[in-house]
Design a protein around this motif. Sequence first.
Motif, short mmCIF file in Angstrom:
data_model
loop_
_atom_site.label_atom_id
_atom_site.label_comp_id
_atom_site.label_asym_id
_atom_site.label_seq_id
_atom_site.Cartn_x
_atom_site.Cartn_y
_atom_site.Cartn_z
N VAL A 88 0.79 -1.23 0.04
CA VAL A 88 0.09 -0.05 0.09
C VAL A 88 0.88 1.19 -0.01
O VAL A 88 0.63 2.30 -0.80
N GLY A 89 1.91 1.21 0.86
CA GLY A 89 2.85 2.27 0.72
C GLY A 89 3.45 2.85 -0.50
O GLY A 89 3.91 3.96 -0.74
N GLN A 90 3.60 1.83 -1.38
CA GLN A 90 4.00 2.05 -3.01
C GLN A 90 2.80 2.59 -3.77
O GLN A 90 3.22 3.34 -4.85
N LEU A 91 1.69 2.58 -3.26
CA LEU A 91 0.80 3.21 -4.19
C LEU A 91 0.51 4.65 -4.16
O LEU A 91 0.61 5.19 -2.78
N LEU B 50 -6.52 1.11 2.59
CA LEU B 50 -5.43 2.14 2.43
C LEU B 50 -4.97 2.57 3.48
O LEU B 50 -3.88 3.11 3.49
N GLN B 51 -5.34 2.49 4.68
CA GLN B 51 -4.88 3.37 5.85
C GLN B 51 -3.60 2.67 6.53
O GLN B 51 -2.98 3.42 7.20
N GLU C 243 -3.74 6.26 -7.33
CA GLU C 243 -3.98 4.74 -7.56
C GLU C 243 -4.63 3.93 -6.43
O GLU C 243 -5.38 3.19 -6.76
N GLY C 244 -4.60 4.17 -5.27
CA GLY C 244 -5.26 3.52 -3.95
C GLY C 244 -6.78 3.94 -4.12
O GLY C 244 -7.69 2.90 -4.31
N LEU C 245 -7.09 5.26 -4.33
CA LEU C 245 -8.49 5.71 -4.30
C LEU C 245 -9.23 5.13 -5.69
O LEU C 245 -10.21 4.56 -5.65
N SER C 246 -8.38 5.02 -6.73
CA SER C 246 -9.05 4.30 -7.97
C SER C 246 -9.47 3.05 -7.78
O SER C 246 -10.39 2.56 -8.39
N MET D 220 -0.50 -5.18 2.07
CA MET D 220 -0.04 -5.57 0.52
C MET D 220 -1.27 -6.23 -0.11
O MET D 220 -2.25 -6.62 0.44
N LEU D 221 -1.49 -6.00 -1.37
CA LEU D 221 -2.18 -6.36 -2.31
C LEU D 221 -1.72 -7.52 -3.18
O LEU D 221 -0.60 -7.00 -3.86
#
Lengths: 341, 341
Positions: free
Chosen positions: B66-69, B88-89, B73-76, B94-95
Amino acid sequence: MTKWFETVGNYSDIVISSRIRLARNLVNYPFCSRLTEEQEKQLKTEIKNALEKINLGDNGLTFTEVGQLSENEGLSMVENHIVSPDFLQNKNAMLALSKDDSVSIMVNEEDHLRIQVLASGLDLESALETANKIDDVLDENLNYAFDDQLGFLTACPSNLGTGLRASVMLHIPALEKAGALNKMSGTISKLGLTLRGTYGEGTKVLGSIYQLSNQITLGISEEQAVKNLHEITVQIIEKEKEARKALVKSEKFVDQIYRCYGILKYAKMISSEEFFDLMSYIKVGISEEILTPEIAEQVTTQKLNYLLSQVGSATICQNAKQDLSPEQRDSIRAKIIQEIL
Amino acid sequence: MTKWFETVGNYSDIVISSRIRLARNLVNYPFCSRLTEEQEKQLKTEIKNALEKINLGDNGLTFTEVGQLSENEGLSMVENHIVSPDFLQNKNAMLALSKDDSVSIMVNEEDHLRIQVLASGLDLESALETANKIDDVLDENLNYAFDDQLGFLTACPSNLGTGLRASVMLHIPALEKAGALNKMSGTISKLGLTLRGTYGEGTKVLGSIYQLSNQITLGISEEQAVKNLHEITVQIIEKEKEARKALVKSEKFVDQIYRCYGILKYAKMISSEEFFDLMSYIKVGISEEILTPEIAEQVTTQKLNYLLSQVGSATICQNAKQDLSPEQRDSIRAKIIQEIL
């Protein structure tokens, strides 16, 4: 024969039409409101004989008694500015209408004679010329009530003098949206003119279309009155053009223009009032070259002018030869619009 | 690779998508909210090793922290239902995402593992099958927290048991307009299901799209829960179909469908919320064959599904690779829509 409103006149992006109206009365008869039935008949015969001497070439006059008109026929003529609403109240009144609808002469409206000439765009001069030509023929054949001091005598003192009412139908959405009309109205008043709703005094403004007309008929010649109106119209046109340039810088306004086009093209029910609104935006879209060339080719000023003459509620009923519910009219209106565009 | 939402599934006129989500936790670790950073790292490594054993053929998993997004990108991904907003918090979450976006496995969301499978239209069975396949591989390679009495142990007791949340996104404008949803909601509750807003509990309903999901995870098998949801969905589909037939008898509604099409096709600025509304009417226009064949050919369910994945505000910013003002987004959204239609 092509109707007058199917042609495209000067400044047609802002001036829908020009109108000249002359009020005349005959000596030896009281004003209309005081005519006996016998006098009214006699007057009509006398006037008709004179009207028949008018030579408009191919654009000849046809005579109709108001009593012969169906309700929808009459109202359709009101919608298209051919006659006044008051005119329809007197079943014994008579209309002489030219083939292209540009010349309409009302007999026994408020005055014995109301000579009206309509023209597309800004064209007061040629309308006045036609009106004068007709007036001259009638003057030769009738005994006009004329006073050396007061000029032409009219039923309402506001028409005394020249008996002339000149007007233009102005489409001025940008000045309206900029809130400039209130101030402008004051200036216009001082210049002896008046700005009114789409169908004249006390009527609603539809699609930002206003009627600008002269107020003063005494102490000013017809030519001067028309020249004044023409000049002020040209000034308003310039102001509206400037305001439009500012308006179309707004993305929201451009969006609105395209939305109006989308609705006009696809909606299945369109009220008369909505048509005026949609048309208002689209006309700006055409004049400011906001709409793509493909769309502008579809929606021409000529087509919009023609539509304006076809989408009135009474006109739709008249063409369908029956009374229709508002929903039915809205549905037919949408079909007519989409067929023509 | 074609994304899952670009395909057209069963009952796609009413069911936008189906979703299966399994919540899993490992023994020897506290629940996510209580993990130390060290434990979190260790857990992630352990899970990643297991996830790498999953074989999805061409549709392989990609791993992202998530830290790389970027924020967009995350909200999308939230807009497109790939991850939850909560996910996202945690920057250390990890995804694992499959190429077609149909399989997304969240590591360290509320639970250690959230296995999610999305499918177009009504297709809970195949989504459950895929989720089970993944679950089996993970079960072989990880030590799941499982209790013989309680089933899978989860951070929130509402997921205890099967850890399964099955849901469908229903487009039910006709039932909504008929005022049938309140009553239906009650019945649905009694059957152990719940009807919510477009983005789940407490969210707004956009374009009449509702989320219907199972509530009960204890004392019922995964297969039975999914079967129940499928059956009730089929019943709602039938009711919605009936209601649509009644709705499109109204000329005003048909008018509205065409207006929406005109706006979608020509407007220069369209907000995300408006897009949902326009799409809602147009989808009914397609399913009820109200729109002309020429238009229906242009606006297919497939295109609308694809658009749905492209017009979210964050997705637009993400694709433009910059932050945009709402006006800029609305303008780009309109362009995207018109390019695709």
